[in-house]
Scaffold this motif. Structure first.
Motif, PDB file in Angstrom:
ATOM      1  N   GLY A 207       0.815  -1.205   0.000  1.00 12.45           N
ATOM      2  CA  GLY A 207       0.000   0.000   0.000  1.00 12.45           C
ATOM      3  C   GLY A 207       0.848   1.254   0.000  1.00 12.45           C
ATOM      4  N   CYS A 208       0.183   2.386   0.009  1.00 14.70           N
ATOM      5  CA  CYS A 208       0.848   3.686   0.063  1.00 14.70           C
ATOM      6  C   CYS A 208       0.559   4.293   1.425  1.00 14.70           C
ATOM      7  CB  CYS A 208       0.327   4.581  -1.067  1.00 14.70           C
ATOM      8  SG  CYS A 208       0.946   6.278  -0.993  1.00 14.70           S
ATOM      9  N   ILE A 209       1.525   4.203   2.322  1.00  9.18           N
ATOM     10  CA  ILE A 209       1.309   4.578   3.710  1.00  9.18           C
ATOM     11  C   ILE A 209       2.495   5.372   4.238  1.00  9.18           C
ATOM     12  CG2 ILE A 209      -0.202   2.610   4.254  1.00  9.18           C
ATOM     13  CD1 ILE A 209       2.276   1.188   5.376  1.00  9.18           C
ATOM     14  N   ASP A 210       2.300   6.007   5.374  1.00 11.27           N
ATOM     15  CA  ASP A 210       3.378   6.648   6.103  1.00 11.27           C
ATOM     16  C   ASP A 210       4.051   5.580   6.959  1.00 11.27           C
ATOM     17  OD1 ASP A 210       5.045   8.045   7.774  1.00 11.27           O
ATOM     18  OD2 ASP A 210       3.529   9.436   8.513  1.00 11.27           O
ATOM     19  N   PRO A 211       5.313   5.224   6.665  1.00 11.04           N
ATOM     20  CA  PRO A 211       5.976   4.162   7.432  1.00 11.04           C
ATOM     21  C   PRO A 211       6.004   4.445   8.931  1.00 11.04           C
ATOM     22  CG  PRO A 211       7.262   4.732   5.490  1.00 11.04           C
ATOM     23  CD  PRO A 211       6.187   5.769   5.607  1.00 11.04           C
ATOM     24  N   GLY A 212       6.004   5.723   9.293  1.00  9.80           N
ATOM     25  CA  GLY A 212       6.031   6.067  10.708  1.00  9.80           C
ATOM     26  C   GLY A 212       4.690   5.960  11.396  1.00  9.80           C
ATOM     27  N   ASN A 213       3.625   5.872  10.600  1.00  6.74           N
ATOM     28  CA  ASN A 213       2.272   5.766  11.166  1.00  6.74           C
ATOM     29  C   ASN A 213       1.382   5.048  10.160  1.00  6.74           C
ATOM     30  OD1 ASN A 213       0.061   6.056  12.825  1.00  6.74           O
ATOM     31  ND2 ASN A 213      -0.197   8.258  12.464  1.00  6.74           N
TER      32      ASN A 213
ATOM     33  N   THR B 190      -0.590  10.522   3.291  1.00 12.08           N
ATOM     34  CA  THR B 190       0.343  10.080   2.261  1.00 12.08           C
ATOM     35  C   THR B 190      -0.380   9.677   0.984  1.00 12.08           C
ATOM     36  OG1 THR B 190       1.885   9.287   3.948  1.00 12.08           O
ATOM     37  CG2 THR B 190       2.188   8.446   1.706  1.00 12.08           C
ATOM     38  N   VAL B 191       0.087  10.225  -0.135  1.00 14.89           N
ATOM     39  CA  VAL B 191      -0.408   9.871  -1.459  1.00 14.89           C
ATOM     40  C   VAL B 191       0.814   9.542  -2.322  1.00 14.89           C
ATOM     41  CG1 VAL B 191      -1.609  10.686  -3.536  1.00 14.89           C
ATOM     42  CG2 VAL B 191      -2.451  11.341  -1.256  1.00 14.89           C
ATOM     43  N   CYS B 192       0.725   8.501  -3.129  1.00 13.11           N
ATOM     44  CA  CYS B 192       1.811   8.103  -4.010  1.00 13.11           C
ATOM     45  C   CYS B 192       1.431   8.347  -5.463  1.00 13.11           C
ATOM     46  CB  CYS B 192       2.145   6.624  -3.829  1.00 13.11           C
ATOM     47  SG  CYS B 192       2.683   6.185  -2.156  1.00 13.11           S
ATOM     48  N   VAL B 193       2.386   8.874  -6.218  1.00 14.96           N
ATOM     49  CA  VAL B 193       2.255   9.031  -7.665  1.00 14.96           C
ATOM     50  C   VAL B 193       3.278   8.102  -8.295  1.00 14.96           C
ATOM     51  CG1 VAL B 193       2.421  10.618  -9.617  1.00 14.96           C
ATOM     52  CG2 VAL B 193       1.490  11.416  -7.429  1.00 14.96           C
ATOM     53  N   VAL B 194       2.804   7.192  -9.140  1.00 10.24           N
ATOM     54  CA  VAL B 194       3.662   6.134  -9.663  1.00 10.24           C
ATOM     55  C   VAL B 194       3.737   6.219 -11.184  1.00 10.24           C
ATOM     56  CG1 VAL B 194       4.090   3.642  -9.745  1.00 10.24           C
ATOM     57  CG2 VAL B 194       2.974   4.658  -7.733  1.00 10.24           C
TER      58      VAL B 194
ATOM     59  N   GLN C   9      -3.184   4.627   1.073  1.00  9.48           N
ATOM     60  CA  GLN C   9      -3.546   3.449   1.848  1.00  9.48           C
ATOM     61  C   GLN C   9      -3.587   2.259   0.883  1.00  9.48           C
ATOM     62  OE1 GLN C   9      -7.170   4.307   4.058  1.00  9.48           O
ATOM     63  NE2 GLN C   9      -6.129   5.762   5.399  1.00  9.48           N
ATOM     64  N   LYS C  10      -4.708   1.549   0.824  1.00 13.57           N
ATOM     65  CA  LYS C  10      -4.842   0.414  -0.093  1.00 13.57           C
ATOM     66  C   LYS C  10      -5.678   0.768  -1.320  1.00 13.57           C
ATOM     67  CE  LYS C  10      -2.726  -3.156   1.930  1.00 13.57           C
ATOM     68  NZ  LYS C  10      -1.758  -4.054   1.255  1.00 13.57           N
ATOM     69  N   GLY C  11      -5.945   2.051  -1.496  1.00 11.12           N
ATOM     70  CA  GLY C  11      -6.737   2.485  -2.637  1.00 11.12           C
ATOM     71  C   GLY C  11      -5.861   2.762  -3.846  1.00 11.12           C
ATOM     72  N   LEU C  12      -6.341   2.351  -5.028  1.00  8.36           N
ATOM     73  CA  LEU C  12      -5.591   2.513  -6.271  1.00  8.36           C
ATOM     74  C   LEU C  12      -6.466   3.160  -7.338  1.00  8.36           C
ATOM     75  CD1 LEU C  12      -3.761  -0.899  -6.865  1.00  8.36           C
ATOM     76  CD2 LEU C  12      -2.658   1.331  -6.797  1.00  8.36           C
ATOM     77  N   SER C  13      -5.824   3.886  -8.241  1.00 11.20           N
ATOM     78  CA  SER C  13      -6.507   4.367  -9.434  1.00 11.20           C
ATOM     79  C   SER C  13      -6.176   3.441 -10.602  1.00 11.20           C
ATOM     80  CB  SER C  13      -6.054   5.785  -9.777  1.00 11.20           C
ATOM     81  OG  SER C  13      -4.717   5.766 -10.269  1.00 11.20           O
TER      82      SER C  13
ATOM     83  N   LYS D 111     -14.166   6.671   3.197  1.00  9.08           N
ATOM     84  CA  LYS D 111     -15.322   6.385   4.051  1.00  9.08           C
ATOM     85  C   LYS D 111     -14.838   6.193   5.476  1.00  9.08           C
ATOM     86  CE  LYS D 111     -19.383   3.444   4.673  1.00  9.08           C
ATOM     87  NZ  LYS D 111     -20.165   2.291   4.158  1.00  9.08           N
ATOM     88  N   ASN D 112     -15.238   7.103   6.343  1.00 11.52           N
ATOM     89  CA  ASN D 112     -14.860   7.052   7.760  1.00 11.52           C
ATOM     90  C   ASN D 112     -13.343   6.917   7.946  1.00 11.52           C
ATOM     91  OD1 ASN D 112     -17.592   7.222   8.513  1.00 11.52           O
ATOM     92  ND2 ASN D 112     -17.832   5.001   8.355  1.00 11.52           N
ATOM     93  N   GLY D 113     -12.585   7.663   7.117  1.00 16.58           N
ATOM     94  CA  GLY D 113     -11.142   7.699   7.263  1.00 16.58           C
ATOM     95  C   GLY D 113     -10.380   6.634   6.508  1.00 16.58           C
ATOM     96  N   LYS D 114     -11.084   5.731   5.825  1.00 16.03           N
ATOM     97  CA  LYS D 114     -10.433   4.666   5.074  1.00 16.03           C
ATOM     98  C   LYS D 114     -10.616   4.921   3.581  1.00 16.03           C
ATOM     99  CE  LYS D 114     -10.229  -0.348   4.481  1.00 16.03           C
ATOM    100  NZ  LYS D 114     -10.775  -1.672   4.927  1.00 16.03           N
ATOM    101  N   VAL D 115      -9.501   4.903   2.846  1.00 10.06           N
ATOM    102  CA  VAL D 115      -9.568   5.128   1.397  1.00 10.06           C
ATOM    103  C   VAL D 115     -10.183   3.904   0.724  1.00 10.06           C
ATOM    104  CG1 VAL D 115      -8.260   5.548  -0.721  1.00 10.06           C
ATOM    105  CG2 VAL D 115      -7.576   6.669   1.427  1.00 10.06           C
ATOM    106  N   ARG D 116     -11.288   4.135   0.008  1.00  6.53           N
ATOM    107  CA  ARG D 116     -11.966   3.037  -0.677  1.00  6.53           C
ATOM    108  C   ARG D 116     -11.492   2.868  -2.118  1.00  6.53           C
ATOM    109  NH1 ARG D 116     -18.325   3.479   0.250  1.00  6.53           N
ATOM    110  NH2 ARG D 116     -18.009   5.461  -0.851  1.00  6.53           N
TER     111      ARG D 116
END
Length: 244
Positions: A22-28, A40-44, A99-103, A127-132
């Protein structure tokens, strides 16, 4: 008044495909999306082929403020991608994750037609803080219909057959060469980020209303230019009439 955030480039290199964490902050890593806090957002950047076969890609991380309309630019990306031939002559694609959300994949460089699609808007659904998931906005706000074509791909390298916008405006290579030669940055990759849904506290995300497609064509240029005077260090936005 909305704000545009320009963030500093962070190059993570050429990782080899493996199990995606996923795309996350390793510290949190378990941090939910909360309005007004960095997320955190990732551009790939990668090739236009079946990603399950493995390969190399470039990943850039940034932390926009959740529910602020943000912009992330990759400096000199037009020049570097062509000079370095990073993906061996393949089409170059862009996708985003959080997070675990992808385009889906978006073409940046269509090699066979020598077209470039530098401006993309990612809509992050929460949704409620979780990327769908992450959808792409309609990319046709800057040009006429004849300059707006399909540029959305699946991770199998096929054209995406999905509901919602799948097209975008393009520059030709001669146009981008002329822009680059004059010192312009309009052909560098730029990803806008907006948010929809609800954050970890149940607050409704509102920045998706600021995406370009939400405005009639005669408001797009005004929307872009009105945002810039308070941020004098930002580069100019694309010359919209240049798309013909």
């Amino acid at each position: 008044m909305f704000r545009i955030l320009v963030v500093v480039l962070l190059l993570l290199g050429f990782p080899v495909f493996g199990q995606w964490s996923g795309c996350i902050d390793p510290g949190n890593p378990g941090a939910p999306v909360t309005q007004g806090t960095p997320t955190t957002v990732c551009v790939v950047l990668g090739p236009d082929r079946d990603w399950s076969l493995g390969g190399s890609y470039l990943r850039y991380n940034f932390k926009p403020i959740a529910d602020e309309y943000s912009r992330y630019s990759i400096p000199n990306s037009y020049r570097d991608i062509q000079q370095l031939n990073i993906f061996g002559g393949s089409n170059v694609t862009v996708h985003t994750s959080s997070q675990k959300g992808l385009s889906f994949l978006k073409l940046y460089h269509d090699v066979s037609n020598n077209r470039f699609f530098p401006y993309l808007t990612a809509i992050i659904d929460v949704k409620n803080g979780k990327v769908r998931g992450i959808a792409w906005d309609d990319g046709c706000a800057f040009c006429t219909k004849r300059r707006c074509v399909e540029n959305t791909k699946t991770f199998q390298g096929t054209e995406a057959k999905v509901r919602g916008p799948t097209r975008a405006c393009y520059f030709t290579k001669p146009q981008c060469d002329a822009i680059h030669a004059s010192g312009g940055t309009e052909c560098d990759i730029t990803v806008y980020v907006v948010w929809t849904g609800t954050d970890s506290t149940g607050k409704v995300m509102e920045s998706s209303h600021m995406r370009f497609s939400a405005f009639p064509p005669n408001r797009v240029r005004q929307q872009a230019t009105e945002a810039l005077p308070t941020l004098p260090s930002l580069p100019s936005l694309p010359d919209i009439p240049g798309f013909t």
